[in-house]
Enzyme design. Sequence first.
Site, PDB file in Angstrom:
ATOM      1  CG  ASN A 118       1.091  -5.222   2.822  1.00 48.26           C
ATOM      2  OD1 ASN A 118      -0.085  -5.399   2.495  1.00 48.26           O
ATOM      3  ND2 ASN A 118       1.475  -4.246   3.640  1.00 48.26           N
TER       4      ASN A 118
ATOM      5  CE  LYS B  31       2.258  -1.285   1.688  1.00 44.31           C
ATOM      6  NZ  LYS B  31       3.073  -0.080   1.897  1.00 44.31           N
TER       7      LYS B  31
ATOM      8  CB  SER C  34      11.951   1.278  -0.846  1.00 44.53           C
ATOM      9  OG  SER C  34      10.960   2.275  -0.731  1.00 44.53           O
TER      10      SER C  34
HETATM   11  P1  13P Z   1       7.121  -0.793  -0.178  1.00 45.05           P
HETATM   12  O1  13P Z   1       7.884  -2.065  -0.491  1.00 45.05           O
HETATM   13  O2  13P Z   1       6.198  -0.368  -1.253  1.00 45.05           O
HETATM   14  O3  13P Z   1       8.020   0.298   0.304  1.00 45.05           O
HETATM   15  O4  13P Z   1       6.149  -1.149   1.067  1.00 45.05           O
HETATM   16  C1  13P Z   1       6.691  -1.766   2.163  1.00 45.05           C
HETATM   17  C2  13P Z   1       5.575  -2.146   3.058  1.00 45.05           C
HETATM   18  O5  13P Z   1       4.926  -1.283   3.625  1.00 45.05           O
HETATM   19  C3  13P Z   1       5.269  -3.572   3.193  1.00 45.05           C
HETATM   20  O6  13P Z   1       4.401  -3.801   4.245  1.00 45.05           O
END
Ligand code: 13P
Length: 248
Positions: free
Chosen positions: A9, A11, A208
Amino acid sequence: MRRKFLAGNLKMNGCSSSICELVDAITTRSKNFHDCDVVILPPYLYLNEVSLLLEKSHLSLGSQNICQFNNGSYTGEISAEMISELGCDYVLIGHSERRNFFLETNNHILEKVKRALENNLTPILCVGETMEERAAGQTENIIMDQISSTHDYIGISQQEKIIIAYEPIWAIGSGKAASENDVQDVLSSIRRNLETIGDSVTLIYGGSVNPENAQAIFEQADVDGGLIGGASLDEKKFVELARLLQEV
Ligand code: 13P
């Protein structure tokens, strides 16, 4: 038989050139990993470019969200039909960042799951509790509440088409993943609660995950894979996660 599943993801990160470079590198470095499904979830704006890059690869494409409505007068929104046309096979629904920052409720999320399934997209339904809810012993109730609205509505046959991602809100972006035992406890309780279909639903963990902690998590009996945020922005880390998953 459940397949191993890893999704990145991205984001709201990157730009056209950095995302294309990243995806190109991931595609090249992971071309021998055939034992797990690997999905890239870029921002909407780059779906088309990434779709072209993935055309001849074994990786799949997904979007990070869809609108809960079909095409129509919904300014600024993107429909399931649109992302499906762009070559997406998956869509993330109900990420905690959407629930928290954009006030999505279980009802919105249920409508999105319906739109996804109507357009042959596999929903990756995100669920997870806050630290306060965990401390109060509410984890299982909160998570089953997040799952049950879709479970009740769409019925048993369609439920198998959903991937469920357990992402505890306190672990996302914190640098500290849930312990492998906590992950296993929650995922096994989801399977138990899903009763007859529990064994066939793909369940993954996110929050994480990195190459240092992934193996212990991926080895758990009820973990089928991961939903990766930060580490998916680094091709070496993401490819290493795919390798670890394929080898457990
Ligand atoms: P992180 O791996 O940065 O913690 O994000 C997890 C997440 O929200 C994946 O959708």
